[in-house]
Scaffold this active site. Structure first.
Site, PDB file in Angstrom:
ATOM      1  N   HIS A   1      -2.252  -2.060  -9.631  1.00 13.48           N
ATOM      2  CA  HIS A   1      -3.255  -1.493  -8.734  1.00 13.48           C
ATOM      3  C   HIS A   1      -4.491  -2.370  -8.764  1.00 13.48           C
ATOM      4  O   HIS A   1      -4.840  -2.908  -9.807  1.00 13.48           O
ATOM      5  CB  HIS A   1      -3.625  -0.062  -9.181  1.00 13.48           C
ATOM      6  CG  HIS A   1      -4.261   0.727  -8.095  1.00 13.48           C
ATOM      7  ND1 HIS A   1      -5.606   0.673  -7.842  1.00 13.48           N
ATOM      8  CD2 HIS A   1      -3.721   1.560  -7.179  1.00 13.48           C
ATOM      9  CE1 HIS A   1      -5.863   1.451  -6.814  1.00 13.48           C
ATOM     10  NE2 HIS A   1      -4.752   2.011  -6.384  1.00 13.48           N
TER      11      HIS A   1
ATOM     12  N   ASP B   1       2.769   5.734  -6.470  1.00 17.23           N
ATOM     13  CA  ASP B   1       4.015   5.629  -5.723  1.00 17.23           C
ATOM     14  C   ASP B   1       5.252   5.528  -6.605  1.00 17.23           C
ATOM     15  O   ASP B   1       6.368   5.636  -6.116  1.00 17.23           O
ATOM     16  CB  ASP B   1       3.961   4.395  -4.797  1.00 17.23           C
ATOM     17  CG  ASP B   1       2.970   4.593  -3.687  1.00 17.23           C
ATOM     18  OD1 ASP B   1       2.908   5.716  -3.170  1.00 17.23           O
ATOM     19  OD2 ASP B   1       2.245   3.642  -3.345  1.00 17.23           O
TER      20      ASP B   1
ATOM     21  N   HIS C   1       0.874  -1.185   0.000  1.00 14.88           N
ATOM     22  CA  HIS C   1       0.000   0.000   0.000  1.00 14.88           C
ATOM     23  C   HIS C   1       0.912   1.237   0.000  1.00 14.88           C
ATOM     24  O   HIS C   1       1.762   1.372  -0.876  1.00 14.88           O
ATOM     25  CB  HIS C   1      -0.935  -0.118   1.221  1.00 14.88           C
ATOM     26  CG  HIS C   1      -2.075   0.839   1.264  1.00 14.88           C
ATOM     27  ND1 HIS C   1      -2.460   1.629   0.217  1.00 14.88           N
ATOM     28  CD2 HIS C   1      -2.942   1.162   2.278  1.00 14.88           C
ATOM     29  CE1 HIS C   1      -3.513   2.359   0.570  1.00 14.88           C
ATOM     30  NE2 HIS C   1      -3.815   2.104   1.819  1.00 14.88           N
TER      31      HIS C   1
HETATM   32  N1  ACO Z   1       5.060  -6.556 -10.430  1.00 11.62           N
HETATM   33  C1  ACO Z   1       4.982  -7.756 -11.064  1.00 11.62           C
HETATM   34  N2  ACO Z   1       3.845  -8.483 -11.141  1.00 11.62           N
HETATM   35  C2  ACO Z   1       2.767  -7.983 -10.537  1.00 11.62           C
HETATM   36  C3  ACO Z   1       2.766  -6.741  -9.873  1.00 11.62           C
HETATM   37  C4  ACO Z   1       3.975  -6.023  -9.843  1.00 11.62           C
HETATM   38  N3  ACO Z   1       4.057  -4.826  -9.229  1.00 11.62           N
HETATM   39  N4  ACO Z   1       1.549  -6.481  -9.381  1.00 11.62           N
HETATM   40  C5  ACO Z   1       0.776  -7.542  -9.714  1.00 11.62           C
HETATM   41  N5  ACO Z   1       1.530  -8.438 -10.402  1.00 11.62           N
HETATM   42  C6  ACO Z   1       1.042  -9.680 -11.016  1.00 11.62           C
HETATM   43  C7  ACO Z   1       0.731 -10.725  -9.951  1.00 11.62           C
HETATM   44  O1  ACO Z   1       1.861 -11.518  -9.666  1.00 11.62           O
HETATM   45  C8  ACO Z   1      -0.377 -11.509 -10.624  1.00 11.62           C
HETATM   46  O2  ACO Z   1       0.214 -12.315 -11.602  1.00 11.62           O
HETATM   47  P1  ACO Z   1      -0.403 -13.796 -11.902  1.00 11.62           P
HETATM   48  O3  ACO Z   1      -1.792 -13.542 -12.442  1.00 11.62           O
HETATM   49  O4  ACO Z   1       0.514 -14.398 -12.885  1.00 11.62           O
HETATM   50  O5  ACO Z   1      -0.433 -14.507 -10.588  1.00 11.62           O
HETATM   51  C9  ACO Z   1      -1.174 -10.431 -11.362  1.00 11.62           C
HETATM   52  O6  ACO Z   1      -0.214  -9.389 -11.652  1.00 11.62           O
HETATM   53  C10 ACO Z   1      -2.339  -9.872 -10.572  1.00 11.62           C
HETATM   54  O7  ACO Z   1      -1.820  -9.363  -9.338  1.00 11.62           O
HETATM   55  P2  ACO Z   1      -2.576  -9.393  -7.955  1.00 11.62           P
HETATM   56  O8  ACO Z   1      -1.562  -9.506  -6.874  1.00 11.62           O
HETATM   57  O9  ACO Z   1      -3.672 -10.422  -7.994  1.00 11.62           O
HETATM   58  O10 ACO Z   1      -3.256  -7.953  -7.942  1.00 11.62           O
HETATM   59  P3  ACO Z   1      -3.892  -7.233  -6.687  1.00 11.62           P
HETATM   60  O11 ACO Z   1      -4.990  -6.392  -7.199  1.00 11.62           O
HETATM   61  O12 ACO Z   1      -4.230  -8.210  -5.627  1.00 11.62           O
HETATM   62  O13 ACO Z   1      -2.696  -6.336  -6.126  1.00 11.62           O
HETATM   63  C11 ACO Z   1      -1.201  -4.558  -5.805  1.00 11.62           C
HETATM   64  C12 ACO Z   1      -2.553  -4.985  -6.376  1.00 11.62           C
HETATM   65  C13 ACO Z   1      -1.099  -4.983  -4.315  1.00 11.62           C
HETATM   66  C14 ACO Z   1      -1.088  -3.045  -5.854  1.00 11.62           C
HETATM   67  C15 ACO Z   1      -0.075  -5.215  -6.620  1.00 11.62           C
HETATM   68  O14 ACO Z   1      -0.156  -4.794  -7.962  1.00 11.62           O
HETATM   69  C16 ACO Z   1       1.315  -4.925  -6.062  1.00 11.62           C
HETATM   70  O15 ACO Z   1       1.751  -5.613  -5.144  1.00 11.62           O
HETATM   71  N6  ACO Z   1       2.030  -3.872  -6.583  1.00 11.62           N
HETATM   72  C17 ACO Z   1       3.330  -3.510  -6.073  1.00 11.62           C
HETATM   73  C18 ACO Z   1       3.177  -2.706  -4.798  1.00 11.62           C
HETATM   74  C19 ACO Z   1       2.651  -1.323  -5.052  1.00 11.62           C
HETATM   75  O16 ACO Z   1       3.130  -0.597  -5.916  1.00 11.62           O
HETATM   76  N7  ACO Z   1       1.674  -0.931  -4.227  1.00 11.62           N
HETATM   77  C20 ACO Z   1       1.089   0.422  -4.274  1.00 11.62           C
HETATM   78  C21 ACO Z   1      -0.316   0.376  -4.785  1.00 11.62           C
HETATM   79  S1  ACO Z   1      -0.950   2.017  -4.889  1.00 11.62           S
HETATM   80  C22 ACO Z   1      -1.310   2.415  -3.300  1.00 11.62           C
HETATM   81  O17 ACO Z   1      -1.654   1.623  -2.482  1.00 11.62           O
HETATM   82  C23 ACO Z   1      -1.132   3.760  -2.907  1.00 11.62           C
END
Ligand code: ACO
Length: 437
Positions: free
Chosen positions: A307, A363, A268
């Site tokens: 996201h 971010d 987050h």
């Molecule tokens: N890098 C690489 N792969 C990713 C990323 C990433 N940043 N984010 C998601 N994925 C992949 C997952 O591994 C998954 O792949 P799969 O289908 O092969 O298993 C797919 O994309 C879907 O991802 P989920 O984790 O199911 O997506 P979710 O909606 O649950 O998570 C989140 C969203 C937590 C923001 C995620 O994208 C992440 O961890 N990003 C990195 C952290 C980040 O930047 N957080 C800030 C968000 S903005 C905020 O809160 C202010």
């Protein structure tokens, strides 16, 4: 005219019924009538991580994740960032309308007169180790305010609520600045009421021995824009914590502290700090392709990408990119920007990221600007928490004013043992204990 109902058929029992839809959504309680056998508790919905569950009605923030739209109270984020100040936007988020000049003066005056901390809070902050993480200090100090304003517990009183809202918005920059000065070992700077909200924050961060702190107007405006962009984001993880804790009628200080704890995680608001660590780890533009390959192979994530709601570009990231140019005009270009741009370019062309609709989020660029302004990565999430306090409070206020809301209490699908008898300790045989920690 189309019927606003849903026809449901339980294939286990043959029972069918037509339930009304509520604003296009199925009310989960309407499923309770489906039972088998008939003395069963009734059907629930199962939705880990709230992937498809609306937990409330809200008029604060609108997001269309597919189109990349973000609006506060109907106003596009781009227009607010261009034309308004953070305190104006705070008023809008909390009260629903943009203030008139007179209302803004009164609002600014109220916030400005709540920026001081009681000296004991300052002493409390002094008690942290020199290398304490600023977010831990921020969370604890906001919670500690609860001990100073016990009347805040009276959350059902709108006047009490209004006063705590002003206090919290006034005091969070002061606490944030103190956490920063503490890590540097510098004396604390008291608020200066002549300055705007953002300028005063900069004063408390960076004033040294000069009699009056003067901020660079370009940097002050950029920080104000960053505050606007971070002010609210509907039912995200920390807003959900705020509503969940607030639903027990806990006071707003401990509720905001809990929400800030939710924000602190790397998935987050903690992501901005992680982005800088990642850029440091990559080290140079040339190493970006190898890093991306590593992520695709399942070794970590690209921090600042992806996201839950935005499946198109995060509109805040676009505005931040523009603000970055202005900041770098003053501070000089942060060399990490080249790595970030290369990372973004390659990722946006890559099948892995395209298929999963992974774009830079808020971010991704904010940390690069903060670092150029002189902040250490450890404080980035605290910089996020200052403006988000407004969003948390707006969500909390809306929750308490909503007659349909009650204490938040999800259900579970129990997967543990059925009933069993306790065996005396001398007769127990060692077993593989899946539940043992
Ligand atoms: N890098 C690489 N792969 C990713 C990323 C990433 N940043 N984010 C998601 N994925 C992949 C997952 O591994 C998954 O792949 P799969 O289908 O092969 O298993 C797919 O994309 C879907 O991802 P989920 O984790 O199911 O997506 P979710 O909606 O649950 O998570 C989140 C969203 C937590 C923001 C995620 O994208 C992440 O961890 N990003 C990195 C952290 C980040 O930047 N957080 C800030 C968000 S903005 C905020 O809160 C202010």
């Amino acid at each position: 005219m189309e019927k606003e109902t849903l026809s449901l058929l339980d294939n286990r029992t043959g029972k069918s019924c037509e339930v009304p839809l509520f604003k296009g959504a199925l009310r989960a309680m309407d499923l309770r009538q489906f039972k088998t056998p008939t003395d069963d508790f009734g059907m629930m919905t199962y939705d880990p991580a709230f992937m498809n569950t609306a937990s409330c009605q809200s008029a604060v923030t609108f997001i269309d994740g597919d189109k990349g739209i973000l609006r506060y109270r109907g106003y596009p984020i781009e227009q607010l960032a261009e034309n308004c100040t953070f305190l104006e936007v705070s008023y809008l988020i909390l009260f629903g309308e943009l203030p008139t000049a007179a209302q803004l003066t009164e609002w600014t005056n109220k916030i400005t007169h709540h920026t001081m901390l009681i000296e004991t809070t300052k002493k409390f902050l002094e008690g942290f180790r020199y290398d304490a993480h600023p977010m831990g200090m921020f969370i604890s100090s906001v919670a500690a305010l609860s001990t100073i304003y016990p009347e805040a517990r009276n959350v059902r009183d709108p006047e009490v609520r209004a006063l705590q809202i002003q206090r919290l918005i006034g005091k969070v920059p002061t606490i944030a600045a103190y956490t920063y000065r503490h890590s540097l070992g510098y004396p604390y700077i008291y608020p200066d009421n002549d300055l705007s909200y953002t300028e005063n924050f900069m004063n408390m961060l960076w004033k040294m021995v000069e009699p009056k702190y003067r901020s660079n107007p370009v940097l002050a405006r950029a920080l104000d824009i960053l505050f606007i962009l971070h002010a609210d984001h509907e039912q995200n993880c920390s807003a959900n914590v705020m509503r969940s804790v607030g639903s027990s009628q806990a006071d707003p200080y401990v509720s905001v502290a809990a929400a800030a704890a939710g924000l602190s995680g790397p998935l987050h608001g903690g992501a901005n700090e992680e982005v800088l660590k990642m850029l440091d780890e990559i080290g140079s533009k040339e190493k970006v392709p190898a890093y991306i390959q590593n992520v695709k192979a399942g070794h970590g994530k690209l921090m600042g990408f992806g996201h839950r709601v935005y499946k198109n570009y995060d509109p805040r990231a676009r505005i931040i990119k523009q603000a970055a140019d202005q900041v770098f005009g003053v501070t000089g270009r942060n060399r990490k920007l080249d790595i970030a741009l290369e990372l973004e370019r390659i990722a946006l062309e890559d099948e892995y990221f395209i298929k999963r609709k992974l774009y830079p989020n808020v971010d991704f660029y904010s940390g690069i600007i903060y670092q150029a302004m002189g902040f250490q990565p450890e404080i980035f999430t605290v910089l996020f928490a200052i403006p988000r306090t407004v969003g948390w409070l707006a969500q909390w206020k809306e929750l308490l004013e909503d007659p349909e809301q009650k204490i938040a209490r999800p259900r579970q699908i129990y997967t543990g043992y059925d009933v069993r008898e306790v065996v005396p300790i001398e007769k127990r045989k060692p077993k593989a204990a899946p539940l043992a920690a």
